[in-house]
Design a protein around this motif. Structure first.
Motif, short mmCIF file in Angstrom:
data_model
loop_
_atom_site.label_atom_id
_atom_site.label_comp_id
_atom_site.label_asym_id
_atom_site.label_seq_id
_atom_site.Cartn_x
_atom_site.Cartn_y
_atom_site.Cartn_z
N LYS A 1 0.81 -1.22 0.00
CA LYS A 1 0.00 0.00 0.00
C LYS A 1 0.84 1.28 0.00
O LYS A 1 0.63 2.17 -0.82
CB LYS A 1 -0.90 -0.06 1.24
N GLN B 1 2.60 2.06 -3.25
CA GLN B 1 1.66 2.52 -4.28
C GLN B 1 1.25 3.97 -4.06
O GLN B 1 1.11 4.74 -5.01
CB GLN B 1 0.43 1.61 -4.30
N LYS C 1 3.68 6.38 -5.52
CA LYS C 1 3.58 6.41 -6.98
C LYS C 1 2.34 7.18 -7.44
O LYS C 1 2.38 7.93 -8.41
CB LYS C 1 3.54 4.97 -7.53
N SER D 1 -3.21 -7.21 -4.93
CA SER D 1 -1.87 -6.74 -4.59
C SER D 1 -0.84 -7.87 -4.55
O SER D 1 0.29 -7.68 -4.10
CB SER D 1 -1.90 -6.00 -3.25
N ILE E 1 4.62 -4.65 -8.57
CA ILE E 1 4.36 -3.24 -8.25
C ILE E 1 3.77 -2.51 -9.45
O ILE E 1 2.78 -1.77 -9.32
CB ILE E 1 5.66 -2.55 -7.78
N PHE F 1 0.01 -0.94 -9.89
CA PHE F 1 -0.10 0.49 -10.20
C PHE F 1 -0.97 0.72 -11.45
O PHE F 1 -1.75 1.66 -11.51
CB PHE F 1 1.28 1.10 -10.40
#
Length: 201
Positions: free
Chosen positions: A16, A19, A22, A183, A187, A191
């Motif tokens: 989490k 992310q 990002k 998840s 990554i 995203f």
């Protein structure tokens, strides 16, 4: 101009926090003014409460734990979140009301409806416009945590399984607000899913 309030939820080890960083960069590159904050610890008082909640080495009663989170939330909303929303910012918050329901309700066993009522009081009725839950297999999440764990991360596997179940139940209960992202992926794959949700939003 009223801003937008987006919260991010999930078990520890769900990826989490990675992310959120990002997402903030992505939104800012599109010209949005963002505030990144967290619970517990989004305010100066909250940082003191966070230290107790995550690192106190004595016994903490479950109700006491819940009320400490609520105290942190009330201060956070009043002094950080509301002013930013009034300025028209996009507020990105790492954990919010759903964490209390999942952790202290589903995982700890406290009354879920009572927690929701306390949330209404502590937040002055401020709900997220969008919540993204990062769902990850419990064993995967535990492996990702590594050796150094805080007080809640040290809980057993049953606690973490109940926690995951709680988040998925909340997503079923509030589908208009909560979106779930797988998840377990890389990554960049995660995203990519998040960007789709943000574009729709």
């Amino acid at each position: 101009m009223q801003g937008k309030f987006i919260t991010f939820e999930g078990a520890d080890g769900s990826g989490k926090t990675t992310q959120i960083e990002k997402i903030k960069k992505y939104l800012e590159e599109k010209g949005h003014k963002c505030l990144l904050t967290r619970e517990p610890g989004g305010s100066k008082l909250g940082n003191k409460i966070r230290e107790i909640l995550l690192h106190y080495d004595g016994e903490v009663d479950y109700l006491s734990e819940l009320l400490l989170y609520m105290a942190d939330r009330a201060q956070h909303v009043k002094t950080i979140i509301l002013p930013a929303l009034k300025e028209g910012m996009i507020v990105l918050c790492d954990r919010y009301i759903d964490s209390s329901v999942a952790y202290q309700g589903y995982a700890r066993g406290l009354d879920v409806e009572q927690i929701m009522e306390l949330n209404k009081i502590a937040t002055f009725g401020i709900e997220p416009d969008l919540t993204i839950v990062f769902d990850v297999e419990t064993q995967t999440a535990i492996k990702r945590l590594g050796e150094t764990k805080d007080r809640l991360e040290q809980e057993g596997i049953e606690f973490h399984q109940k926690l995951r179940y709680g988040y998925l139940e909340l997503a079923k209960k509030f589908p208009q607000r909560i979106s779930v992202v797988n998840s377990n992926l890389t990554i960049e794959e995660v995203f990519s899913e998040v960007k789709k949700i943000l574009k729709d939003f």
